[in-house]
Design a protein around this motif. Sequence first.
Motif, PDB file in Angstrom:
ATOM      1  N   UNK A 110       0.825  -1.204   0.000  1.00 19.25           N
ATOM      2  CA  UNK A 110       0.000   0.000   0.000  1.00 19.25           C
ATOM      3  C   UNK A 110       0.856   1.249   0.000  1.00 19.25           C
ATOM      4  N   UNK A 111       0.666   2.088   1.033  1.00 16.17           N
ATOM      5  CA  UNK A 111       1.438   3.329   1.105  1.00 16.17           C
ATOM      6  C   UNK A 111       2.756   3.159   1.858  1.00 16.17           C
ATOM      7  N   UNK A 112       3.137   1.903   2.100  1.00 11.89           N
ATOM      8  CA  UNK A 112       4.383   1.618   2.816  1.00 11.89           C
ATOM      9  C   UNK A 112       5.343   0.852   1.923  1.00 11.89           C
ATOM     10  N   UNK A 113       6.576   1.339   1.849  1.00 13.40           N
ATOM     11  CA  UNK A 113       7.635   0.631   1.143  1.00 13.40           C
ATOM     12  C   UNK A 113       8.444  -0.154   2.172  1.00 13.40           C
ATOM     13  N   UNK A 114       8.636  -1.448   1.923  1.00  8.97           N
ATOM     14  CA  UNK A 114       9.379  -2.309   2.843  1.00  8.97           C
ATOM     15  C   UNK A 114      10.689  -2.717   2.173  1.00  8.97           C
ATOM     16  N   UNK A 115      11.803  -2.487   2.852  1.00  4.73           N
ATOM     17  CA  UNK A 115      13.124  -2.857   2.332  1.00  4.73           C
ATOM     18  C   UNK A 115      13.875  -3.620   3.415  1.00  4.73           C
ATOM     19  N   UNK A 116      14.392  -4.792   3.065  1.00  8.10           N
ATOM     20  CA  UNK A 116      15.127  -5.607   4.046  1.00  8.10           C
ATOM     21  C   UNK A 116      16.501  -5.963   3.507  1.00  8.10           C
ATOM     22  N   UNK A 117      17.479  -5.977   4.400  1.00  7.74           N
ATOM     23  CA  UNK A 117      18.867  -6.220   4.028  1.00  7.74           C
ATOM     24  C   UNK A 117      19.592  -6.833   5.216  1.00  7.74           C
ATOM     25  N   UNK A 118      20.679  -7.542   4.937  1.00  8.96           N
ATOM     26  CA  UNK A 118      21.527  -8.054   6.015  1.00  8.96           C
ATOM     27  C   UNK A 118      22.770  -7.192   6.122  1.00  8.96           C
ATOM     28  N   UNK A 119      23.095  -6.795   7.336  1.00  8.94           N
ATOM     29  CA  UNK A 119      24.264  -5.976   7.614  1.00  8.94           C
ATOM     30  C   UNK A 119      25.313  -6.848   8.291  1.00  8.94           C
ATOM     31  N   UNK A 120      26.546  -6.790   7.792  1.00  8.15           N
ATOM     32  CA  UNK A 120      27.645  -7.547   8.388  1.00  8.15           C
ATOM     33  C   UNK A 120      28.823  -6.615   8.625  1.00  8.15           C
ATOM     34  N   UNK A 121      29.709  -7.040   9.509  1.00  4.82           N
ATOM     35  CA  UNK A 121      30.904  -6.262   9.824  1.00  4.82           C
ATOM     36  C   UNK A 121      32.083  -6.784   9.018  1.00  4.82           C
ATOM     37  N   UNK A 122      32.940  -5.878   8.565  1.00  4.27           N
ATOM     38  CA  UNK A 122      34.134  -6.285   7.818  1.00  4.27           C
ATOM     39  C   UNK A 122      35.046  -7.152   8.663  1.00  4.27           C
ATOM     40  N   UNK A 123      35.011  -6.953   9.991  1.00  4.30           N
ATOM     41  CA  UNK A 123      35.866  -7.736  10.888  1.00  4.30           C
ATOM     42  C   UNK A 123      35.271  -9.101  11.211  1.00  4.30           C
ATOM     43  N   UNK A 124      33.969  -9.262  10.926  1.00  2.00           N
ATOM     44  CA  UNK A 124      33.305 -10.512  11.249  1.00  2.00           C
ATOM     45  C   UNK A 124      32.848 -10.614  12.683  1.00  2.00           C
ATOM     46  N   UNK A 125      33.129  -9.597  13.478  1.00  2.00           N
ATOM     47  CA  UNK A 125      32.756  -9.621  14.887  1.00  2.00           C
ATOM     48  C   UNK A 125      31.405  -8.980  15.143  1.00  2.00           C
ATOM     49  N   UNK A 126      30.965  -8.990  16.391  1.00  2.00           N
ATOM     50  CA  UNK A 126      29.678  -8.369  16.750  1.00  2.00           C
ATOM     51  C   UNK A 126      29.750  -6.851  16.616  1.00  2.00           C
ATOM     52  N   UNK A 127      28.599  -6.226  16.466  1.00  2.00           N
ATOM     53  CA  UNK A 127      28.568  -4.776  16.293  1.00  2.00           C
ATOM     54  C   UNK A 127      27.206  -4.255  16.724  1.00  2.00           C
ATOM     55  N   UNK A 128      27.141  -2.963  16.931  1.00  2.00           N
ATOM     56  CA  UNK A 128      25.879  -2.277  17.221  1.00  2.00           C
ATOM     57  C   UNK A 128      25.517  -1.431  16.014  1.00  2.00           C
ATOM     58  N   UNK A 129      24.241  -1.351  15.713  1.00  2.00           N
ATOM     59  CA  UNK A 129      23.765  -0.566  14.580  1.00  2.00           C
ATOM     60  C   UNK A 129      22.949   0.606  15.112  1.00  2.00           C
TER      61      UNK A 129
END
Length: 270
Positions: free
Chosen positions: A227-246
Amino acid sequence: MKLLWKSTVAALATTLCIGAPALAQGVDNLVQLEVLDGGKTTNGTYQGALRLTLKEGWKTYWRAPGDAGIPPQFDWKGSGNIADIAITWPTPHVFDQNGFRSVGYVDQLVLPVEITPKNPAKPVRLRGEMDLGVCKDVCVPGRLDFDHTLDANAGRNPTIAAALAQRPFSEREAGVAGATCHLTPTADGMQIEAHITMPSAGGAEFAVIEPGNPALWASQPKTRRQGNTLVASSEVISASGGPFALDRSEVRITVLGANHAVDIKGCSAG
């Protein structure tokens, strides 16, 4: 101000460029770089632009080039009398590249830059390097140098004005009513699903998600309309491969449609 900007995920993006890299060929015979003058603005800044003229049929990439591109990188450290540099990216095109999507420009890119001088009474020198990739049947990474003292008395430059007019719409201009981002941990990083309440940008819309942290990389989003909402989904990863905060406030979402593009900065929890 970032007079030196180098993405820590450039190597990752480079490996995703489709086609055998022609390192020996270089980019000098494929693209020319010149600095354009736009004079001094009423608020004391200098308006200029980097103009890239590519060989016919070749393309170069936007700041977020997609899964099949090389992100441009700038080193301004040789410049003189510069306190800040603001870049305005014209709306890019979306390309299909051997099953991947890339985002960039064909034949020419005029990239406006607004420079704030440290000392308004002294000349401003724009000097540095641009690392970039150009692609056709092969992808060629390279580096271009530039060195130009800006002309404060130059008049309005129609080429720069046209490039500025091609920028994406702001949230207000596009009628964005809200943007939320839901975050879910994955095996390799974090999934981000953005819900953007906005009128259609026209045709098949394509969203690009930038995490806002150069140490993070976002995969090609899946985009759909509800409808009037656009939904976009993606996976975010770190270059170091470690945990991160977004940080949601640093997330930047660009919606590319047939009629216009929309630049959305930050999203709330959702």
